[in-house]
Enzyme design. Structure first.
Site, PDB file in Angstrom:
ATOM      1  N   GLN A   1       0.833 -18.431  -3.185  1.00  0.00           N
ATOM      2  CA  GLN A   1      -0.460 -17.825  -3.500  1.00  0.00           C
ATOM      3  C   GLN A   1      -1.281 -18.708  -4.434  1.00  0.00           C
ATOM      4  O   GLN A   1      -2.505 -18.735  -4.360  1.00  0.00           O
ATOM      5  CB  GLN A   1      -0.251 -16.452  -4.143  1.00  0.00           C
ATOM      6  CG  GLN A   1       0.236 -15.397  -3.175  1.00  0.00           C
ATOM      7  CD  GLN A   1      -0.684 -15.242  -1.966  1.00  0.00           C
ATOM      8  OE1 GLN A   1      -1.851 -14.896  -2.093  1.00  0.00           O
ATOM      9  NE2 GLN A   1      -0.174 -15.553  -0.777  1.00  0.00           N
TER      10      GLN A   1
ATOM     11  N   HIS B   1      -3.972 -21.012  -3.029  1.00  0.00           N
ATOM     12  CA  HIS B   1      -5.201 -20.498  -2.416  1.00  0.00           C
ATOM     13  C   HIS B   1      -6.438 -20.944  -3.175  1.00  0.00           C
ATOM     14  O   HIS B   1      -7.458 -21.287  -2.575  1.00  0.00           O
ATOM     15  CB  HIS B   1      -5.162 -18.966  -2.361  1.00  0.00           C
ATOM     16  CG  HIS B   1      -4.543 -18.437  -1.101  1.00  0.00           C
ATOM     17  ND1 HIS B   1      -5.102 -18.634   0.132  1.00  0.00           N
ATOM     18  CD2 HIS B   1      -3.420 -17.704  -0.892  1.00  0.00           C
ATOM     19  CE1 HIS B   1      -4.345 -18.057   1.061  1.00  0.00           C
ATOM     20  NE2 HIS B   1      -3.321 -17.478   0.453  1.00  0.00           N
TER      21      HIS B   1
ATOM     22  N   GLU C   1      -1.831  -7.241  -4.369  1.00  0.00           N
ATOM     23  CA  GLU C   1      -2.094  -7.437  -2.941  1.00  0.00           C
ATOM     24  C   GLU C   1      -0.769  -7.663  -2.204  1.00  0.00           C
ATOM     25  O   GLU C   1      -0.487  -7.013  -1.193  1.00  0.00           O
ATOM     26  CB  GLU C   1      -3.022  -8.635  -2.757  1.00  0.00           C
ATOM     27  CG  GLU C   1      -3.320  -8.971  -1.300  1.00  0.00           C
ATOM     28  CD  GLU C   1      -4.058 -10.284  -1.141  1.00  0.00           C
ATOM     29  OE1 GLU C   1      -4.584 -10.534  -0.044  1.00  0.00           O
ATOM     30  OE2 GLU C   1      -4.094 -11.087  -2.097  1.00  0.00           O
ATOM     31  N   HIS C   2       0.036  -8.600  -2.687  1.00  0.00           N
ATOM     32  CA  HIS C   2       1.352  -8.885  -2.113  1.00  0.00           C
ATOM     33  C   HIS C   2       2.423  -8.601  -3.166  1.00  0.00           C
ATOM     34  O   HIS C   2       2.299  -9.048  -4.306  1.00  0.00           O
ATOM     35  CB  HIS C   2       1.470 -10.355  -1.690  1.00  0.00           C
ATOM     36  CG  HIS C   2       0.398 -10.820  -0.755  1.00  0.00           C
ATOM     37  ND1 HIS C   2      -0.728 -11.505  -1.195  1.00  0.00           N
ATOM     38  CD2 HIS C   2       0.271 -10.703   0.592  1.00  0.00           C
ATOM     39  CE1 HIS C   2      -1.495 -11.788  -0.146  1.00  0.00           C
ATOM     40  NE2 HIS C   2      -0.911 -11.322   0.945  1.00  0.00           N
TER      41      HIS C   2
ATOM     42  N   ASP D   1       1.561 -13.297   6.376  1.00  0.00           N
ATOM     43  CA  ASP D   1       0.257 -13.933   6.540  1.00  0.00           C
ATOM     44  C   ASP D   1       0.013 -14.378   7.980  1.00  0.00           C
ATOM     45  O   ASP D   1      -1.133 -14.472   8.413  1.00  0.00           O
ATOM     46  CB  ASP D   1       0.157 -15.155   5.626  1.00  0.00           C
ATOM     47  CG  ASP D   1      -0.509 -14.825   4.294  1.00  0.00           C
ATOM     48  OD1 ASP D   1      -0.877 -13.654   4.090  1.00  0.00           O
ATOM     49  OD2 ASP D   1      -0.635 -15.729   3.461  1.00  0.00           O
TER      50      ASP D   1
ATOM     51  N   HIS E   1     -25.714  31.534   8.193  1.00  0.00           N
ATOM     52  CA  HIS E   1     -24.325  31.283   8.554  1.00  0.00           C
ATOM     53  C   HIS E   1     -23.627  32.589   8.899  1.00  0.00           C
ATOM     54  O   HIS E   1     -22.904  32.689   9.905  1.00  0.00           O
ATOM     55  CB  HIS E   1     -23.592  30.610   7.392  1.00  0.00           C
ATOM     56  CG  HIS E   1     -23.872  29.155   7.242  1.00  0.00           C
ATOM     57  ND1 HIS E   1     -25.100  28.670   6.876  1.00  0.00           N
ATOM     58  CD2 HIS E   1     -23.068  28.071   7.420  1.00  0.00           C
ATOM     59  CE1 HIS E   1     -25.052  27.343   6.828  1.00  0.00           C
ATOM     60  NE2 HIS E   1     -23.843  26.951   7.149  1.00  0.00           N
TER      61      HIS E   1
END
Length: 851
Positions: free
Chosen positions: A676, A679, A745-746, A779, A838
Site C-alpha cells: 500500500q 501507491h 480500507e484493507h 486487488d 390519506h
C-alpha cells in the site's frame, strides 16, 4: 484572526435549508451544526463564511474544522475549558449558555470571543452583560410575525434565526423573506427611500466599480438570483447587464456601520461596469489589478515570439525568472531597490498564476484560509535552501580543511513511527484514527469551472479539455462497440489469460450476489409485501489511465455492472496521446459488455457522464477511483440537482491495517505494508503489533527497510512509511477494537487463528485472512472487489458490489379481506396526523366492502 463578524442575523441551517444556502451565504456567516458540515460546507461558494456548532455530542475534530475554514466554533462550557487547554485560540470560540446562566457571562467572555445565549425570553446585549464579546441570542419567542422587529430591537446583539422561518420569496404569515430580514435595521434619509450602494469588484480590490442605489425590491431580487440587481432612479428595477451583456455575479452584500448604505461585492463580466466602456466609473484599474488584466489578455492574444508569449509557453524560462527575481529581492538593500525587485518578482509570479488559471482573488482567498488555520508548521526553510543560504553567507574553508561528510537521505533507515496504545489517553488515541487533512473544499472550487464548461459547452468543451489535459486531439470523444480485438503483439497470450482468469473469478463471486427471486412477506392475512431488485439503467465507470494501464479497475467495475444487468455501461478513461485506449482496458470493455467508451479523463469526464452531451450518454450513477480532481468532481456533482447522479462512495488515499501476532512472518508482514505504501506519499499504513517481542518487531522493521529499497518506487514508499504507524497492543481483543475504530480500507490478519478473528471485525472495507492471503490478490483476481471505502468511511459504506449497481423496489398487494382488517388501522393513524385525504382513500374502500 479579526474579531467575530456582527451579522444582522445568524441563520441556523437545518437539513431542509439546501435551497436557501446560496442566498444566505451572500449576507454573512451561516451557523452549521456539526452533523451537517459534510452536506452543507462543500456546497458553499469559496467566499462564504460559516460557524460550526459542535456543542452537541459528536466525533468531529475541532482543529480540522478550523483549519478547513470555519471562522469559529460554538462550544459547550465543558468544551471551552478543554479546547482552551489544547491551545485553540479563544477568538475562534463562542460558548453556549442558558438564560439562567447569564451571571457567568463575564467569566466565560474572558475565554471566548462570543457568547451564544439559548432559549432567551428577551434580547440581551454585551453592554447589559458587562462584556466586550459578541453576543448571539436564540429567542424563544421568535416567529415569522415578530422576526423583523426582533432583529431591529436586538442590534448590536445578533439574533439566531432558524432557516425554517426564512424564504427566498416574498414574506408571508409563516415565512420572512431573506431580504426583509437582512434589511430590517437599514434606514434611508432619502425622500425616495433608496439606499446608496457601493459596487465593488470581488476580483479587483484596488478601487470600487461605481455608486448606485438599491431598494428593498432590488435587494430581494439580487439575493434570490445571486446577480447584480439595483434600483434605477429613472427606470425602476435595474438588472445590471440585461441589455449590454455586462452582467454581475453577486458574491456578498454588506451593511456599513451606520446601517444606511450597502456594499455589493460582485464578479463583473463583459466590457466593464461603466456605460462609457471603462472597467469602473472612476477610470481603469491600477497596480496589481491592471497587471492581472494585462497578463490575462496576453495569455489569450500575445503574438508568437513575443516575450510574454515565451513566458506562458516556456515553463523553464518562467521558473528561472522567478528564481532569479526572488534572489535579487533577497539581495536588495535600499527601499528603492526592494520596491523595484519586488515589482519584478510580482510580475513573474503573477504570470505563473495566470498561466495556471489562478487569479489575485484566489491568492487572497488562500491567504485568508491560511489565516484561519490554528495549526502551523514550524516554518523553517527546506534544507536545500538553508544549505544554499549558508553556502552564500559563509566564507569558504581553507584548502586543507576537508568538509564534514553528510549522509544522504537515502541512507536513512526506512521505518515507521511506534506508539503503545495503552500509554495514550482518550484524546491521544482519537488522534491516531485521523487521516491527513483533505482540503476537499479547495479542490471542489478548482473543478467547478471545468464542470461548468462541460455543462455549457458540451462536446466542444470536452474536446478542448481533452486536447489541453490529455494532449489528444480527437474528432469524437466516444468510441462505440464493436471494439477492435487487440492483436497478440498488443496483448500477449499470457496477459490475455491472466485477464480472463481474473474476469472469471470476479464474475463468479459477483454473480452469486444477485438476488435470485423477490423477497415476499405476508405481514398479516391478506397483506403481502415484496422487495425486488432492478438494475440501475445507466452507469458510468471511471478507469484511471492515460500512460497507466489499469485493466483491474475496469474488471472490478465492469463485471458487477454486467451481472447486475445495467443496460448502458459507459467506461471513461483518459486516451493516450494518439487518441487510443490501452489494449488491456479495451479487452476488458469487450468482456464486460461496455456500451460506450468515453475517451476523456479527470473532472471533465465525470461531468460529461453526469450531464450528458450530444455524444456522451448521461448516466445515473458514477463509480471508480481517481485523483483528487476526479474525486472532487464526483462529490460536487452528486449535490447538483441538474446532474441528478449518485456516486459509489467518498474516496481518499489508499490504506491498509496489518494485524500481527507472534506467529506472523516478518517477510510477509513487511511486504503487505509496502504493497500500500507504494501507491502514493499520502498512503495510510498501520501495523497493529499484538504483544510482539522487541526482536520480532525489529525483524519486521528490518524487512520493511530491506524490501522498500528494492522497489522501483522506493522514494514514494520512503515518504509514506515515514508517516506510517506501528501501534503496540497487549492483546488481540485490544488490537481488533482499535482496528474497528480505525475502519481501514484493507485489513490483513496475520494471526494464529485468523479465521476465528473475522467474527469480531465490524468495520473494514475488505478483510484478508491469514498469512497466505496478500491484499494484492483482492486487488486483482481473487474475486472480491477492490473499490473500497477509505478515510474511515468503512464504518458506514460497503465496498462496490453487485448491489451497488442495483436499487431495490418494494411493492405491496392487499386483498379485500386484508384491507378490511388493515384499513381501520391506517384510518386511525392518518386522522391522528391530520392527513384526511390519506384516511379517505382507505375509508371509501371500506365503505364499498361493507356495501
Amino acid at each position: 484572526m479579526p474579531s467575530l463578524p456582527t451579522p444582522v442575523f445568524l441563520p441556523a441551517v437545518d437539513p431542509t435549508a439546501a435551497a436557501l444556502v446560496p442566498s444566505l451565504a451572500l449576507i454573512g456567516p451561516l451557523l452549521v451544526p456539526a452533523s451537517l458540515v459534510g452536506a452543507v460546507v462543500p456546497t458553499l461558494p469559496k467566499t462564504a463564511t460559516y460557524i460550526v456548532d459542535i456543542s452537541a455530542p459528536n466525533d468531529v475534530d475541532p482543529v480540522l474544522l478550523l483549519n478547513n475554514g470555519a471562522i469559529a466554533l460554538v462550544v459547550s462550557q465543558a468544551q471551552l475549558e478543554n479546547l482552551s487547554a489544547e491551545g485553540i485560540p479563544s477568538d475562534r470560540l463562542i460558548v453556549k449558555l442558558g438564560e439562567s446562566e447569564l451571571a457567568s457571562a463575564p467569566r466565560l467572555a474572558k475565554a471566548a470571543a462570543g457568547l451564544y445565549v439559548t432559549e432567551a425570553t428577551k434580547p440581551v446585549s454585551a453592554k447589559s452583560l458587562g462584556v466586550k464579546a459578541q453576543v448571539f441570542v436564540e429567542l424563544k419567542s421568535t416567529s415569522a410575525s415578530t422576526l423583523v422587529e426582533d432583529i431591529k430591537a436586538s442590534l448590536p446583539t445578533t439574533i439566531v434565526v432558524p432557516t425554517s422561518l426564512l424564504t427566498n420569496g416574498a414574506s408571508t404569515a409563516t415565512h420572512v423573506s431573506i431580504a426583509d430580514a437582512f434589511l430590517a435595521p437599514v434606514i434611508s434619509d432619502r425622500p425616495d427611500g433608496l439606499f446608496p450602494t457601493i459596487v465593488s469588484s470581488s476580483t479587483h480590490s484596488s478601487r470600487p466599480l461605481g455608486m448606485v442605489y438599491s431598494s428593498r425590491e432590488s435587494v430581494s431580487e439580487a439575493i434570490k438570483t445571486q446577480k447584480g440587481v439595483y434600483q434605477s432612479r429613472k427606470h425602476g428595477l435595474w438588472r445590471k447587464g440585461e441589455t449590454s451583456g455586462s452582467v454581475q455575479d453577486l458574491v456578498a452584500i454588506e451593511l456599513d456601520c451606520d446601517t444606511d448604505s450597502l456594499v455589493f461585492q460582485v464578479v463583473q463580466h463583459g466590457t466593464g461596469f461603466c456605460h462609457l466602456g471603462t472597467p469602473t466609473c472612476f477610470g481603469s484599474f491600477s497596480g496589481l489589478a491592471r497587471l492581472e488584466d494585462t497578463l490575462k489578455s496576453r495569455l489569450e492574444s500575445a503574438p508568437e515570439g513575443s516575450y510574454t508569449k515565451r513566458l506562458f509557453t516556456d515553463e523553464k524560462l518562467l521558473r528561472a525568472k522567478i528564481l532569479e527575481e526572488a534572489e535579487e529581492l533577497c539581495d536588495a538593500q535600499t527601499k528603492e531597490e526592494v520596491a523595484f525587485e519586488a515589482a519584478d518578482l510580482f510580475y513573474f509570479a503573477l504570470a505563473r498564476a495566470v498561466s495556471k488559471g489562478v487569479s489575485l482573488k484566489d491568492i487572497e482567498l488562500a491567504l485568508d484560509a491560511k489565516a484561519l488555520k490554528v495549526t502551523r508548521r514550524k516554518g523553517d526553510a527546506k534544507p536545500k535552501y538553508e544549505a544554499k543560504v549558508a553556502e552564500s553567507s559563509t566564507p569558504a574553508p581553507a584548502a586543507a580543511a576537508a568538509p564534514a561528510p553528510v549522509a544522504p537521505a537515502a541512507s536513512e533507515t526506512i521505518r515507521m513511527k511506534t506508539t503503545k496504545l495503552s500509554t495514550l489517553n482518550k484524546a491521544e488515541q482519537k488522534k491516531l484514527l485521523l487521516r491527513p487533512v483533505l482540503n476537499s473544499l479547495a479542490m471542489i472550487d478548482k473543478v467547478k469551472p471545468i464542470v461548468e464548461r462541460v455543462r455549457t459547452e458540451g462536446d466542444a468543451g470536452l474536446k478542448a479539455m481533452t486536447k489541453q489535459f490529455d494532449k489528444a486531439e480527437l474528432s469524437s470523444n466516444i468510441q462505440l462497440p464493436p471494439f477492435a480485438t487487440p492483436s497478440l503483439e498488443e496483448l500477449p497470450p499470457v496477459v490475455r489469460e491472466a485477464i480472463d482468469q481474473a474476469y472469471l473469478n470476479v464474475k463468479t463471486f459477483h454473480a452469486a450476489q444477485v438476488d435470485k427471486a423477490p423477497l415476499k412477506v405476508e405481514t398479516m392475512p391478506g397483506v403481502v409485501c415484496s422487495r425486488f431488485a432492478r438494475p440501475i439503467q445507466r452507469v458510468g465507470i471511471y478507469v484511471p489511465g492515460g500512460t497507466a494501464i489499469l485493466p483491474s479497475t475496469a474488471i472490478m467495475l465492469g463485471v458487477p455492472a454486467q451481472v447486475a444487468g445495467c443496460k448502458e455501461i459507459v467506461l471513461a478513461t483518459p486516451p493516450r496521446a494518439d487518441g487510443s485506449i490501452s489494449p488491456e482496458v479495451l479487452y476488458v470493455a469487450q468482456l464486460t459488455g461496455v456500451t460506450a467508451i468515453l475517451k476523456a479523463g479527470g473532472a471533465q469526464a465525470v461531468a460529461a457522464m453526469a450531464y450528458g452531451t450530444g455524444e456522451v450518454p448521461k448516466v445515473d450513477k458514477i463509480f471508480g477511483p481517481g485523483n483528487q480532481w476526479v474525486t472532487a468532481a464526483k462529490m460536487y456533482l452528486q449535490n447538483d440537482t441538474d446532474a441528478l447522479i449518485a456516486i459509489d462512495m467518498p474516496a481518499g488515499p489508499s490504506e491498509v491495517l496489518v494485524m500481527a501476532d507472534s506467529t506472523a512472518n516478518p517477510v510477509f508482514v513487511a511486504s503487505d505494508l509496502l504493497s500500500q505504501a507504494e501507491h502514493g506519499v499520502d498512503s495510510q499504513v498501520v501495523l497493529v503489533a499484538i504483544n510482539l517481542t522487541e526482536k520480532h518487531l525489529a525483524e519486521i522493521e528490518a524487512e520493511v527497510d530491506k524490501q522498500a529499497r528494492a522497489l522501483p518506487r522506493v522514494e514514494i514508499a520512503r515518504q509514506a512509511i515515514a508517516k506510517s504507524l506501528i501501534v503496540l497492543v497487549d492483546t488481540q481483543a485490544e488490537g481488533i477494537a482499535f482496528s474497528n475504530e480505525y475502519a481501514p480500507e484493507h485489513l490483513i490478519l496475520h494471526l494464529e487463528n485468523a479465521p476465528a478473528a473475522v467474527a469480531s471485525i465490524d468495520n473494514a472495507g475488505s478483510v484478508f485472512v491469514g498469512a497466505f492471503t496478500p491484499e494484492s490478490c483482492g486487488d486483482y483476481a481473487s474475486g472480491t472487489n477492490h473499490t473500497l471505502p477509505t478515510n474511515g468511511y468503512a464504518r458506514q459504506f460497503s465496498g462496490v458490489n453487485t448491489a451497488s449497481f442495483q436499487k431495490s423496489i418494494t411493492s405491496q398487494e392487499i386483498t379485500r379481506e386484508g384491507l378490511s382488517v388493515l384499513g381501520p388501522v391506517v384510518v386511525t393513524l392518518a386522522e391522528r396526523e391530520g392527513l384526511d385525504a390519506h384516511a379517505n382513500a382507505v375509508r371509501v374502500r371500506l365503505q364499498a366492502l361493507q356495501a
